[in-house]
Design a protein around this motif. Sequence first.
Motif, PDB file in Angstrom:
ATOM      1  N   HIS A  95     -62.738  82.709  89.296  1.00 33.41           N
ATOM      2  CA  HIS A  95     -63.024  81.885  88.700  1.00 33.41           C
ATOM      3  C   HIS A  95     -62.908  80.242  88.615  1.00 33.41           C
ATOM      4  O   HIS A  95     -64.141  80.561  89.154  1.00 33.41           O
ATOM      5  N   GLU A 166     -60.786  82.677  79.825  1.00 36.59           N
ATOM      6  CA  GLU A 166     -60.277  81.294  80.374  1.00 36.59           C
ATOM      7  C   GLU A 166     -61.609  80.383  80.009  1.00 36.59           C
ATOM      8  O   GLU A 166     -62.342  79.924  80.751  1.00 36.59           O
ATOM      9  N   GLY A 172     -57.127  73.144  82.487  1.00 33.85           N
ATOM     10  CA  GLY A 172     -55.988  72.566  83.414  1.00 33.85           C
ATOM     11  C   GLY A 172     -56.533  71.006  81.951  1.00 33.85           C
ATOM     12  O   GLY A 172     -55.963  69.576  82.472  1.00 33.85           O
TER      13      GLY A 172
HETATM   14  P1  PGA Z   1     -53.363  76.075  83.867  1.00 30.99           P
HETATM   15  O1  PGA Z   1     -54.686  77.060  84.203  1.00 30.99           O
HETATM   16  O2  PGA Z   1     -53.030  76.574  83.407  1.00 30.99           O
HETATM   17  O3  PGA Z   1     -53.668  74.931  84.498  1.00 30.99           O
HETATM   18  O4  PGA Z   1     -54.821  75.726  82.616  1.00 30.99           O
HETATM   19  C1  PGA Z   1     -55.373  78.036  83.963  1.00 30.99           C
HETATM   20  C2  PGA Z   1     -56.359  79.046  85.409  1.00 30.99           C
HETATM   21  O5  PGA Z   1     -57.134  77.854  85.746  1.00 30.99           O
HETATM   22  O6  PGA Z   1     -56.526  80.408  86.161  1.00 30.99           O
END
Ligand code: PGA
Length: 249
Positions: A95, A166, A172
Motif C-alpha cells: 500500500h 491506487e 484519502g
Molecule cells: P480511500 O483509501 O478510499 O480513503 O481514498 C483507499 C486506500 O488507501 O486503499
Amino acid sequence: MRRPIVAGNWKMHRTLGEATELAGEIDRALAAVAEVDVVLCPPFTALEAVRRRIADGRLRLGAQNLHWPTEGAFTGEISAAMLGDLDCSFVIVGHSERRAQFGETDRVVNRKVRAVVAAGMKPILCVGETQEQRDDGCTEKVVREQVSRGVDGVEDALIDAVIAYEPVWAIGTGRTASAAQVQEVHGLIREQIRGIAGNAGDALRIQYGGSVKPENAREIFAQPDVDGGLIGGASLDAASFAAIVEAAI
Ligand code: PGA
C-alpha cells in the motif's frame, strides 16, 4: 467473466468492539449480495473477532500487511502463517502508505507477495503513481515497474492474485481519478500481466482504489478492466461500503 471483488481497508481504525460491530453491520447490509467477493481488512488486533463475526463464509477476511520470513526474532511483526491461522484469504501488500511512511521498496513488496503466495493466500498488490510522477508523464513507467517487480517469482499464482491500482494523489484526498484515467492504467496492467503470464492476464482481478464513494463507484466499476475496488475511508461506514459493493454487481 471475472467475479468482482471489493475490499475494505480499515487502516488503523476501529478497536475490538468497534470492529466487531462494523463487521456485523456490513454482514447484515450485504446479506443478499452473492455476486461480489467482499473482503474485510481490519487491523491485526481485530482479525480474530471479525473472523468469528463473519464465520458463515460469505465475507472474506484480509490483512493489511505482513512480514515475509516464516518466523524469527522480528519484534512486533506478523508472519504469513499467523494470518493463515486466522483464515485470512487475502493480504494487502505494498500500500502506498507503507511505501511512503514505512520505507517499503519494490524489493520488500516482492518478498511479501512471495510470502503470501507461499502460505496459500492471495496478495492484493497495490501500485500507483504520485501526483508528481503523473505530472511528469511517468505514470505508465512507474506502474509497470511496480507491477513487474512486485510479481517477480509468483507468475504461476497470478491467476488468483489481485492488483489494486491506487493513484497516490487520489487516496484519502477526495480526488478520484476519472473513469477514463482508471481504465487506461487498468488496461495497461492487464496487458502487462498477459505478457508475463498469458491467460492469467484475463483472469487476474484489478481493483481501483482512491476516494471511491457510493456516488462514483458505479461509473468506475463499469470500465471493462476494473473488477472492483479497494476502499479506505468509505469502508468504515457500513451503508456506504454496502452501496459500493452493490455498485460492483
Ligand atoms: P480511500 O483509501 O478510499 O480513503 O481514498 C483507499 C486506500 O488507501 O486503499
